[in-house]
Design an enzyme around this catalytic site. Structure first.
Site, short mmCIF file in Angstrom:
data_model
loop_
_atom_site.label_atom_id
_atom_site.label_comp_id
_atom_site.label_asym_id
_atom_site.label_seq_id
_atom_site.Cartn_x
_atom_site.Cartn_y
_atom_site.Cartn_z
N GLU A 165 0.80 -1.24 0.00
CA GLU A 165 0.00 0.00 0.00
C GLU A 165 0.83 1.28 0.00
O GLU A 165 0.53 2.22 0.74
CB GLU A 165 -0.96 0.00 1.20
CG GLU A 165 -1.92 -1.17 1.19
CD GLU A 165 -2.95 -1.12 2.33
OE1 GLU A 165 -2.84 -0.25 3.20
OE2 GLU A 165 -3.86 -1.97 2.33
N HIS A 245 -10.44 -5.92 -2.50
CA HIS A 245 -11.53 -5.70 -1.54
C HIS A 245 -12.63 -4.95 -2.28
O HIS A 245 -12.61 -3.73 -2.41
CB HIS A 245 -11.02 -4.87 -0.35
CG HIS A 245 -9.96 -5.56 0.46
ND1 HIS A 245 -10.22 -6.71 1.17
CD2 HIS A 245 -8.65 -5.28 0.65
CE1 HIS A 245 -9.10 -7.10 1.79
NE2 HIS A 245 -8.13 -6.25 1.48
N GLU A 273 -6.27 -10.58 -1.42
CA GLU A 273 -7.09 -10.36 -0.21
C GLU A 273 -8.57 -10.27 -0.56
O GLU A 273 -9.31 -9.42 -0.05
CB GLU A 273 -6.65 -9.08 0.52
CG GLU A 273 -5.18 -9.06 0.87
CD GLU A 273 -4.75 -7.81 1.64
OE1 GLU A 273 -5.63 -7.06 2.13
OE2 GLU A 273 -3.53 -7.59 1.74
C1 XIL Z 1 -6.59 -6.19 8.10
C2 XIL Z 1 -6.94 -7.36 8.99
O1 XIL Z 1 -7.85 -8.19 8.31
C3 XIL Z 1 -7.56 -6.86 10.30
O2 XIL Z 1 -7.72 -7.93 11.21
C4 XIL Z 1 -6.68 -5.78 10.92
O3 XIL Z 1 -7.35 -5.24 12.04
C5 XIL Z 1 -6.38 -4.69 9.92
O4 XIL Z 1 -5.79 -5.25 8.77
N1 XIL Z 1 -5.03 -4.46 3.56
C6 XIL Z 1 -4.08 -5.35 4.02
C7 XIL Z 1 -4.40 -6.26 5.15
O5 XIL Z 1 -2.99 -5.45 3.43
O6 XIL Z 1 -3.29 -6.52 5.95
C8 XIL Z 1 -5.53 -5.71 6.00
O7 XIL Z 1 -5.86 -6.69 6.97
C9 XIL Z 1 -6.70 -5.34 5.14
C10 XIL Z 1 -6.34 -4.27 4.14
#
Ligand code: XIL
Length: 340
Positions: A165, A245, A273
Site C-alpha cells: 500500500e 476488496h 485479499e
Molecule cells: C486487516 C486485517 O484483516 C484486520 O484484522 C486488521 O485489524 C487490519 O488489517 N489491507 C491489508 C491487510 O494489506 O493486511 C488488512 O488486513 C486489510 C487491508
C-alpha cells in the site's frame, strides 16, 4: 462419496461413452474427456497450476470448524496480522515470531504454501518506527527488519508482500505520504526489494496494494509505471498483488485487462485479499474468471474463511457463512475455477 470413488465412476462412464461413440461415430472417440472436476477450491485451482488460499488468524486455530474448512478447501495461507511489524518487532531489535510460527508450522504440516504479509507498510507500524526522522537510522531499521524476518522464514515462504500500500488514493498516481517516503524518499521501495532479494533469493517478491484493479485509475497507472521501471532497470520484483476488496458490484470490468497488462511486464499477478460486499455469485465468478483468463495469474487468496471471521463481517463478503456452510458464491467460485 469419496473422491476416488467419484473418479472411478467418472472414468468408467467416460469409457462407456467413448466405447458407444466408437460404435456409432468413429470421430467421437478422438474427443478428449474434460479434466476431472475436483470438489474443493484448492484441488480445483491446482488443476490449472494455481493455488487457492485464505487469510488465517492464529487466534482461531483452536476452532475445529474453522480448521476443518481451512484444511479441506485451501492450499495456501496468508497470516492475517501475525507477520506485520507491530507484532514481529514491537520494540526495536526485539523480534517476536511466536504467532506467525504457529501459522507457518501448521501450514507446512498440511502441505499448504505460505504468502508472507507484510514487511514494509505504513499501517500496523509501531510508533518507534514512525517517529524516526533520520534517514540513515530509518534505512538501517527497515533493512534490518526485512532481513531478520525473511531470514527467520527463509525457504518457507512462496511469496512475500515486500511493500504494501505505498501508493496514494485519488488522482495523483504518486506514492502516499508515510515515514518511509517522507524520510527516505520514493527510492525506499527499490531499496526494500533489493534487501529482500538478498535475504531470501528463493522467495517471490511482490508489491501489494488495493484499488489498483481498474486499469484507467491513476493509482493503477502509478503502480504500473513503477513496475515497468523496476523491470527495465533490473530491480528485483516478481509479482504484483491485487488485494481486491470489492464492493457489491465486484471487480471493475477492466480487471482482466489490468491483470494481463501487468503480467505482460514480466511479473506474476495474484489476487491477494479477496472479499466482496454481499458476496454475489456473479461478482465472485467475474473475479475468478479474470484470473483464470490470464496465464500468469498464479493464485487467489480470500481474506478469511467465514463471514464471521472477516474484517468486513458486517458485509458478509466471504465464501462460507458464520456456521461454516458453503454460500452460493462458493459454488460459482468452484465452477469458475474449473474453467466454466
Ligand atoms: C486487516 C486485517 O484483516 C484486520 O484484522 C486488521 O485489524 C487490519 O488489517 N489491507 C491489508 C491487510 O494489506 O493486511 C488488512 O488486513 C486489510 C487491508
Amino acid at each position: 462419496m469419496n473422491p476416488l470413488t467419484r473418479l472411478g465412476r467418472r472414468r468408467a462412464s467416460v469409457l462407456t461413452l467413448l466405447a458407444v461413440g466408437a460404435l456409432v461415430t468413429p470421430a467421437a472417440a478422438t474427443a478428449a474427456p474434460d479434466a476431472v472436476r475436483a470438489s474443493t477450491l484448492g484441488a480445483q485451482a491446482a488443476q490449472s497450476g494455481r493455488y487457492f488460499g485464505t487469510a488465517v488468524a492464529s487466534g482461531r486455530l483452536g476452532d475445529g470448524t474453522y480448521t476443518g474448512i481451512l484444511d479441506r478447501e485451501f492450499n495456501s495461507v496468508t497470516p492475517e496480522n501475525e507477520m506485520k511489524w507491530d507484532t514481529t518487532e514491537r520494540s526495536r531489535g526485539s523480534f517476536n515470531f511466536g504467532p506467525a510460527d504457529q501459522i507457518v508450522n501448521r501450514a507446512a504440516s498440511h502441505g499448504q504454501r505460505m504468502r508472507g504479509h507484510t514487511l514494509v507498510w505504513h499501517s500496523q507500524l509501531p510508533s518507534w518506527v514512525s517517529s524516526i526522522r533520520d534517514a540513515n537510522t530509518l534505512r538501517g531499521v527497515m533493512n534490518n527488519h526485512i532481513t531478520q524476518v525473511m531470514n527467520h522464514y527463509k525457504g518457507r515462504i512462496y511469496a512475500w508482500d515486500v511493500v504494501n500500500e505505498a501508493f496514494a488514493d485519488g488522482g495523483s498516481g504518486q506514492m502516499r505520504s508515510s515515514v518511509f517516503r517522507d524520510v527516505l524518499g520514493t527510492g525506499f521501495i527499490e531499496e526494500a526489494f533489493r534487501t529482500a532479494r538478498s535475504a531470501d533469493p528463493a522467495a517471490k517478491l511482490c508489491y501489494n496494494d488495493y484499488s489498483i484493479e481498474n486499469w484507467s485509475d491513476a493509482k493503477t497507472q502509478g503502480v504500473y509505471r513503477m513496475v515497468r521501471d523496476f523491470k527495465s532497470r533490473g530491480v528485483p520484483i516478481d509479482c504484483v498483488g491485487f488485494q481486491s476488496h470489492f464492493g457489491a458490484g465486484g471487480p471493475p470490468s477492466s480487471f482482466q485487462t489490468t491483470l494481463s497488462n501487468f503480467a505482460a511486464l514480466g511479473v506474476d499477478v495474484q489476487i491477494t485479499e479477496l472479499d466482496i460486499a454481499q458476496a454475489s455469485s456473479a461478482a465472485y465468478a467475474n473475479t475468478v474468471r479474470a484470473c483464470m483468463n490470464v496465464a500468469r495469474c498464479t493464485g487467489i487468496t480470500v481474506w478469511g474463511i467465514r463471514d464471521s471471521d472477516s474484517w468486513r463481517s458486517g458485509e458478509n463478503p466471504l465464501l462460507f457463512d458464520r456456521n461454516g456452510n458453503k454460500k452460493a458464491a462458493y459454488q460459482s467460485t468452484l465452477t469458475t475455477l474449473g474453467g466454466a
